[in-house]
Design a protein around this motif. Structure first.
Motif, PDB file in Angstrom:
ATOM      1  N   ARG A   1       0.823  -1.205   0.000  1.00 51.46           N
ATOM      2  CA  ARG A   1       0.000   0.000   0.000  1.00 51.46           C
ATOM      3  C   ARG A   1       0.865   1.266   0.000  1.00 51.46           C
ATOM      4  O   ARG A   1       0.509   2.263  -0.634  1.00 51.46           O
TER       5      ARG A   1
ATOM      6  N   ARG B   1       0.840   4.228  -2.881  1.00 53.76           N
ATOM      7  CA  ARG B   1       0.711   5.669  -2.609  1.00 53.76           C
ATOM      8  C   ARG B   1       1.866   6.460  -3.214  1.00 53.76           C
ATOM      9  O   ARG B   1       1.653   7.512  -3.830  1.00 53.76           O
TER      10      ARG B   1
ATOM     11  N   ARG C   1       1.565   6.579  -7.027  1.00 58.14           N
ATOM     12  CA  ARG C   1       0.524   7.508  -7.454  1.00 58.14           C
ATOM     13  C   ARG C   1       0.995   8.958  -7.336  1.00 58.14           C
ATOM     14  O   ARG C   1       0.659   9.797  -8.194  1.00 58.14           O
ATOM     15  N   SER C   2       1.757   9.249  -6.302  1.00 58.53           N
ATOM     16  CA  SER C   2       2.296  10.610  -6.167  1.00 58.53           C
ATOM     17  C   SER C   2       3.243  10.931  -7.318  1.00 58.53           C
ATOM     18  O   SER C   2       3.192  12.024  -7.906  1.00 58.53           O
TER      19      SER C   2
END
Length: 299
Positions: free
Chosen positions: A9, A13, A16-17
């Protein structure tokens, strides 16, 4: 197992950033390409017309001028390498540097020592890291070059050429930049600006064709003195604009590829996270059933 799930996870994250950054840079590069292409289209006719004018003066006169006369024994050559100030543009800067290295190797084979001039932080960092001497560098304007910068570069290089190799100057002037062909193709290109070598737009006349007549006021030498510095600055400015358009196109393409790769990584990590979550749920159910069986057996 929960630790592995947290790791996946966290990777999702962070990816995606990074994807958001890639998309933003892709949009910025896309918005700047149109303006850069317009600048190239606006400067090219002037550069071509000025080149034809200088070519005409040099072709249809017997006067010798230092900027159009071949040196008998050239010793030093100025090599201007145009790169980018920022990264994330794929192989844009490395291709230009590679072409410059080939040019320098060819000059050394002829017995001519190259003198490096660099535009762009990437080229400057490349040569300084390798402890290669730089005569001069210009940074901070690779994405939006101005004629003032081109004029400064041209004035310095013309002065070095007029000094000559024997007096510590140079005998030739070469420019390595990336020529913008279209949105997909940008190719490293080498041109020799001085001495004037290529006659653009002037074809050899046929035997029965009369040569055009030119009158120079006040004389040929003064016309060349006025035209040639402007010719060098205009060609350098056009090269900087072509390089800027190529940089934006290369960055847009590189950021699109990076964004697509980030999307693939997100899907991969999501699948792994789901598998880890399923394994964790299965393990919890197994532990509950085993505990219930143990309590039943104890009774």
């Amino acid at each position: 197992m929960s630790g592995q799930l947290r790791e996946y996870r966290g990777r999702i994250r962070s990816t995606r950033s990074m994807q958001k950054i890639f998309r933003a840079m892709e949009l910025i590069a896309t918005s700047r390409i149109t303006r850069a292409r317009s600048a190239v289209a606006a400067s090219s006719p002037y550069a071509r017309a000025l080149t034809r004018a200088v070519s005409a003066v040099a072709t249809y006169t017997d006067a010798e001028h230092p900027l159009v006369t071949e040196r008998e024994d050239p010793r030093r050559a100025a090599v201007l390498v145009v790169t980018s100030d920022r990264g994330m543009a794929g192989a844009y800067s490395s291709n230009a540097i590679r072409e410059a290295e080939r040019l320098q190797a060819g000059l050394r084979e002829r017995g001519v020592e190259p003198e490096l001039y660099v535009a762009g932080r990437k080229g400057e960092a490349y040569y300084r890291f390798r402890r290669r001497a730089l005569a001069k560098s210009w940074t901070g304007s690779s994405e939006s070059p101005t004629y003032e910068i081109a004029g400064e570069v041209g004035e310095l290089l013309v002065d070095q050429f007029l000094r000559g190799g024997e007096a510590g100057g140079v005998d030739e002037l070469h420019v390595v930049y990336t020529r913008f062909v279209n949105m997909v193709t940008q190719t490293p290109h080498v041109i020799r600006l001085l001495p004037l070598e290529v006659v653009e737009g002037v074809e050899a006349p046929s035997p029965d064709e009369l040569l055009p007549l030119y009158e120079f006021e006040p004389d040929v030498e003064q016309v060349l003195d006025a035209l040639l510095p402007r010719y060098v600055s205009a060609r350098i400015y056009n090269a900087l604009l072509q390089a800027a358009a190529s940089e934006h196109a290369a960055r847009q393409r590189a950021m699109k590829s990076a964004g697509d790769n980030a999307e693939d990584l997100i899907r991969q990590f999501t699948r792994l996270a789901n598998q880890a979550r399923q394994a964790e749920i299965t393990q919890e159910i197994t532990e509950i059933v085993s505990g219930a069986d143990a309590l039943t057996a104890a009774r």
